[in-house]
Motif scaffolding. Structure first.
Motif, PDB file in Angstrom:
ATOM      1  N   ALA A  94      33.826 -38.700 -22.004  1.00 16.37           N
ATOM      2  CA  ALA A  94      33.427 -40.099 -21.824  1.00 16.37           C
ATOM      3  C   ALA A  94      32.161 -40.227 -20.983  1.00 16.37           C
ATOM      4  O   ALA A  94      31.333 -41.118 -21.205  1.00 16.37           O
ATOM      5  CB  ALA A  94      34.568 -40.877 -21.172  1.00 16.37           C
ATOM      6  N   SER A  95      31.978 -39.330 -20.021  1.00 14.54           N
ATOM      7  CA  SER A  95      30.836 -39.412 -19.099  1.00 14.54           C
ATOM      8  C   SER A  95      29.541 -38.961 -19.723  1.00 14.54           C
ATOM      9  O   SER A  95      28.451 -39.277 -19.215  1.00 14.54           O
ATOM     10  CB  SER A  95      31.121 -38.570 -17.846  1.00 14.54           C
ATOM     11  OG  SER A  95      32.318 -38.970 -17.218  1.00 14.54           O
ATOM     12  N   ILE A  96      29.614 -38.209 -20.818  1.00 12.57           N
ATOM     13  CA  ILE A  96      28.428 -37.597 -21.401  1.00 12.57           C
ATOM     14  C   ILE A  96      27.403 -38.637 -21.850  1.00 12.57           C
ATOM     15  O   ILE A  96      26.193 -38.417 -21.755  1.00 12.57           O
ATOM     16  CB  ILE A  96      28.839 -36.657 -22.549  1.00 12.57           C
ATOM     17  CG1 ILE A  96      29.295 -35.328 -21.954  1.00 12.57           C
ATOM     18  CG2 ILE A  96      27.716 -36.445 -23.546  1.00 12.57           C
ATOM     19  CD1 ILE A  96      29.906 -34.379 -22.947  1.00 12.57           C
ATOM     20  N   ARG A  97      27.845 -39.790 -22.338  1.00 17.94           N
ATOM     21  CA  ARG A  97      26.920 -40.839 -22.777  1.00 17.94           C
ATOM     22  C   ARG A  97      25.964 -41.259 -21.658  1.00 17.94           C
ATOM     23  O   ARG A  97      24.798 -41.556 -21.890  1.00 17.94           O
ATOM     24  CB  ARG A  97      27.704 -42.058 -23.248  1.00 17.94           C
ATOM     25  CG  ARG A  97      28.191 -42.019 -24.674  1.00 17.94           C
ATOM     26  CD  ARG A  97      27.061 -41.949 -25.650  1.00 17.94           C
ATOM     27  NE  ARG A  97      27.429 -42.374 -26.988  1.00 17.94           N
ATOM     28  CZ  ARG A  97      26.679 -42.173 -28.048  1.00 17.94           C
ATOM     29  NH1 ARG A  97      25.537 -41.536 -27.931  1.00 17.94           N
ATOM     30  NH2 ARG A  97      27.061 -42.592 -29.236  1.00 17.94           N
ATOM     31  N   ILE A  98      26.471 -41.296 -20.430  1.00 20.88           N
ATOM     32  CA  ILE A  98      25.678 -41.767 -19.297  1.00 20.88           C
ATOM     33  C   ILE A  98      24.967 -40.621 -18.592  1.00 20.88           C
ATOM     34  O   ILE A  98      23.768 -40.679 -18.324  1.00 20.88           O
ATOM     35  CB  ILE A  98      26.576 -42.518 -18.281  1.00 20.88           C
ATOM     36  CG1 ILE A  98      27.233 -43.734 -18.938  1.00 20.88           C
ATOM     37  CG2 ILE A  98      25.770 -42.941 -17.054  1.00 20.88           C
ATOM     38  CD1 ILE A  98      26.282 -44.827 -19.346  1.00 20.88           C
ATOM     39  N   VAL A  99      25.702 -39.564 -18.276  1.00 19.88           N
ATOM     40  CA  VAL A  99      25.173 -38.500 -17.423  1.00 19.88           C
ATOM     41  C   VAL A  99      24.579 -37.355 -18.229  1.00 19.88           C
ATOM     42  O   VAL A  99      23.616 -36.723 -17.803  1.00 19.88           O
ATOM     43  CB  VAL A  99      26.279 -37.958 -16.477  1.00 19.88           C
ATOM     44  CG1 VAL A  99      25.679 -37.046 -15.424  1.00 19.88           C
ATOM     45  CG2 VAL A  99      27.036 -39.088 -15.825  1.00 19.88           C
ATOM     46  N   GLY A 100      25.167 -37.052 -19.380  1.00 17.94           N
ATOM     47  CA  GLY A 100      24.694 -35.944 -20.185  1.00 17.94           C
ATOM     48  C   GLY A 100      25.525 -34.691 -20.001  1.00 17.94           C
ATOM     49  O   GLY A 100      26.136 -34.483 -18.938  1.00 17.94           O
ATOM     50  N   VAL A 101      25.543 -33.860 -21.023  1.00 16.60           N
ATOM     51  CA  VAL A 101      26.352 -32.644 -21.014  1.00 16.60           C
ATOM     52  C   VAL A 101      25.991 -31.723 -19.847  1.00 16.60           C
ATOM     53  O   VAL A 101      26.862 -31.196 -19.154  1.00 16.60           O
ATOM     54  CB  VAL A 101      26.175 -31.877 -22.348  1.00 16.60           C
ATOM     55  CG1 VAL A 101      26.774 -30.483 -22.268  1.00 16.60           C
ATOM     56  CG2 VAL A 101      26.815 -32.657 -23.492  1.00 16.60           C
ATOM     57  N   LEU A 102      24.700 -31.529 -19.637  1.00 15.51           N
ATOM     58  CA  LEU A 102      24.245 -30.534 -18.663  1.00 15.51           C
ATOM     59  C   LEU A 102      24.462 -30.965 -17.219  1.00 15.51           C
ATOM     60  O   LEU A 102      24.383 -30.137 -16.308  1.00 15.51           O
ATOM     61  CB  LEU A 102      22.762 -30.217 -18.893  1.00 15.51           C
ATOM     62  CG  LEU A 102      22.410 -29.636 -20.268  1.00 15.51           C
ATOM     63  CD1 LEU A 102      20.920 -29.368 -20.361  1.00 15.51           C
ATOM     64  CD2 LEU A 102      23.193 -28.350 -20.530  1.00 15.51           C
ATOM     65  N   LEU A 103      24.736 -32.258 -17.006  1.00 15.72           N
ATOM     66  CA  LEU A 103      24.784 -32.766 -15.636  1.00 15.72           C
ATOM     67  C   LEU A 103      26.121 -33.413 -15.266  1.00 15.72           C
ATOM     68  O   LEU A 103      26.300 -33.828 -14.124  1.00 15.72           O
ATOM     69  CB  LEU A 103      23.649 -33.782 -15.425  1.00 15.72           C
ATOM     70  CG  LEU A 103      22.235 -33.255 -15.692  1.00 15.72           C
ATOM     71  CD1 LEU A 103      21.230 -34.401 -15.720  1.00 15.72           C
ATOM     72  CD2 LEU A 103      21.833 -32.241 -14.647  1.00 15.72           C
ATOM     73  N   VAL A 104      27.054 -33.492 -16.223  1.00 13.98           N
ATOM     74  CA  VAL A 104      28.282 -34.230 -15.964  1.00 13.98           C
ATOM     75  C   VAL A 104      29.116 -33.584 -14.864  1.00 13.98           C
ATOM     76  O   VAL A 104      29.773 -34.284 -14.075  1.00 13.98           O
ATOM     77  CB  VAL A 104      29.107 -34.381 -17.269  1.00 13.98           C
ATOM     78  CG1 VAL A 104      29.597 -33.031 -17.768  1.00 13.98           C
ATOM     79  CG2 VAL A 104      30.271 -35.333 -17.069  1.00 13.98           C
ATOM     80  N   SER A 105      29.099 -32.265 -14.760  1.00 12.17           N
ATOM     81  CA  SER A 105      29.899 -31.601 -13.723  1.00 12.17           C
ATOM     82  C   SER A 105      29.422 -31.998 -12.326  1.00 12.17           C
ATOM     83  O   SER A 105      30.222 -32.043 -11.380  1.00 12.17           O
ATOM     84  CB  SER A 105      29.840 -30.088 -13.887  1.00 12.17           C
ATOM     85  OG  SER A 105      28.521 -29.611 -13.731  1.00 12.17           O
ATOM     86  N   ALA A 106      28.115 -32.304 -12.195  1.00 13.48           N
ATOM     87  CA  ALA A 106      27.583 -32.701 -10.896  1.00 13.48           C
ATOM     88  C   ALA A 106      28.203 -34.011 -10.424  1.00 13.48           C
ATOM     89  O   ALA A 106      28.476 -34.183  -9.230  1.00 13.48           O
ATOM     90  CB  ALA A 106      26.065 -32.837 -10.975  1.00 13.48           C
ATOM     91  N   LEU A 107      28.430 -34.952 -11.345  1.00 10.74           N
ATOM     92  CA  LEU A 107      29.017 -36.238 -10.972  1.00 10.74           C
ATOM     93  C   LEU A 107      30.470 -36.077 -10.547  1.00 10.74           C
ATOM     94  O   LEU A 107      30.987 -36.904  -9.792  1.00 10.74           O
ATOM     95  CB  LEU A 107      28.915 -37.228 -12.140  1.00 10.74           C
ATOM     96  CG  LEU A 107      29.387 -38.660 -11.868  1.00 10.74           C
ATOM     97  CD1 LEU A 107      28.586 -39.292 -10.730  1.00 10.74           C
ATOM     98  CD2 LEU A 107      29.270 -39.514 -13.121  1.00 10.74           C
ATOM     99  N   MET A 108      31.115 -35.019 -10.996  1.00 11.29           N
ATOM    100  CA  MET A 108      32.516 -34.791 -10.636  1.00 11.29           C
ATOM    101  C   MET A 108      32.666 -33.983  -9.352  1.00 11.29           C
ATOM    102  O   MET A 108      33.756 -33.943  -8.780  1.00 11.29           O
ATOM    103  CB  MET A 108      33.242 -34.082 -11.778  1.00 11.29           C
ATOM    104  CG  MET A 108      33.234 -34.831 -13.089  1.00 11.29           C
ATOM    105  SD  MET A 108      34.304 -34.116 -14.354  1.00 11.29           S
ATOM    106  CE  MET A 108      35.907 -34.736 -13.834  1.00 11.29           C
ATOM    107  N   THR A 109      31.584 -33.353  -8.901  1.00 11.85           N
ATOM    108  CA  THR A 109      31.708 -32.472  -7.727  1.00 11.85           C
ATOM    109  C   THR A 109      30.840 -32.892  -6.535  1.00 11.85           C
ATOM    110  O   THR A 109      31.299 -32.829  -5.392  1.00 11.85           O
ATOM    111  CB  THR A 109      31.354 -31.023  -8.109  1.00 11.85           C
ATOM    112  OG1 THR A 109      30.048 -30.991  -8.703  1.00 11.85           O
ATOM    113  CG2 THR A 109      32.360 -30.465  -9.105  1.00 11.85           C
ATOM    114  N   LEU A 110      29.604 -33.327  -6.788  1.00  5.14           N
ATOM    115  CA  LEU A 110      28.711 -33.642  -5.672  1.00  5.14           C
ATOM    116  C   LEU A 110      29.204 -34.803  -4.801  1.00  5.14           C
ATOM    117  O   LEU A 110      29.169 -34.696  -3.568  1.00  5.14           O
ATOM    118  CB  LEU A 110      27.296 -33.931  -6.194  1.00  5.14           C
ATOM    119  CG  LEU A 110      26.526 -32.720  -6.734  1.00  5.14           C
ATOM    120  CD1 LEU A 110      25.174 -33.145  -7.295  1.00  5.14           C
ATOM    121  CD2 LEU A 110      26.330 -31.666  -5.650  1.00  5.14           C
TER     122      LEU A 110
END
Length: 281
Positions: free
Chosen positions: A195-211
């Motif tokens: 679901a997050s990929i539309r906004i954040v993108g595949v390459l960066l979605v893990s950052a939104l879940m951890t940073l």
């Protein structure tokens, strides 16, 4: 900008989706970080990309759309999450190896399907780095349903997830059925990543879940406070990312990550200042 939000549906859907993602990604990320499974977001995001590329391949080569790319990505992500859980049970003494196995498979399939779908184009780049204009009404409704489902599951199984995150052995002794809870949690993670990929993108979605979680860990005095601070930091990063993406005409994912890193650096500095002042006292 607020006038544009009222006038253009796609902008309204994007910003409402951003608000939802800013809640559910750090919310699940809190449990992921505490359980030392931070890399699982990277693995499932690449599996999601494989599903998206597969959908694009069917659409462009055969003019056949089994599922829209975002939804084929969700299917692949859920399947990948189930495979991770299965591999963790196979390699009981080395459970962490399940994550790089699935990540490697996701990257390999992504490369194959992207090549078969005529390589990189604007649509693929939007999925890689996020987009301000990529969220349709159908996408928003889907992500809204996923967000409601995630929040309800977290509320209903909070005690079990909390116990499993900190002491799995104690959880088993207490009668908590760890395997179905693990499976449910990892499937939720897969859905949130897709679901997050539309906004954040595949390459960066893990950052939104951890940073945001990493930043909140430096300031919070308890798990619940860490959870709420993570959501606040995530929302701040997403909103700044979307606004900058709109005005500067750039993918919002990069700005979201940059803001998250700035918040992390500020939280580390604040912690050091607090520690230094207490030491002097």
């Amino acid at each position: 900008m607020f006038t544009d939000l009222i006038e253009f549906d796609f902008l309204r859907h994007t910003f409402l989706t951003g608000i939802l993602i800013g809640v559910i990604a750090p919310l699940l990320g809190t449990f992921i970080v505490v359980r030392r499974l931070s890399l699982i977001a990277d693995a499932l995001s690449h599996v999601t990309l494989a599903g998206i590329a597969f959908g694009l391949f069917l659409e462009k080569k055969f003019a056949f759309m089994l599922l829209p790319p975002l939804y084929s990505g969700m299917v692949f992500s859920v399947i990948g999450s189930i495979f991770i859980e299965k591999l963790r049970s196979v390699y009981k003494s080395y459970q962490e190896i399940a994550i790089p196995i699935i990540l490697s498979g996701g990257v390999g399939l992504s490369v194959i399907f992207i090549a078969l779908a005529d390589g990189f184009n604007t649509e693929v780049i939007n999925y890689l780095f996020g987009s301000v204009s990529a969220v349709s009404k159908t996408d928003f409704i889907t992500i809204l349903c996923i967000s409601i489902f995630v929040v309800l599951i977290i509320l209903f199984f909070y005690k079990e997830l909390f116990t499993l995150s900190f002491d799995e052995e104690h959880a088993r002794i207490s009668g908590i059925h760890s395997k179905p809870i693990h499976l449910l949690f990892i499937v939720l993670t897969a859905l949130v990543i897709a679901a997050s990929i539309r906004i954040v993108g595949v390459l960066l979605v893990s950052a939104l879940m951890t940073l945001p979680v990493a930043a909140s860990m430096r300031l919070a005095k308890g798990f619940k406070q860490m959870m709420f601070l993570s959501i606040a930091f995530g929302e701040l990063a997403v909103m700044i990312g979307l606004i900058s993406g709109y005005y500067l005409n750039i993918p919002p994912g990069g700005t979201i990550v940059a803001v998250s890193i700035i918040i992390l650096l500020i939280s580390i500095s604040v912690k050091r200042i607090r520690f230094g002042s207490k030491a002097r006292v």
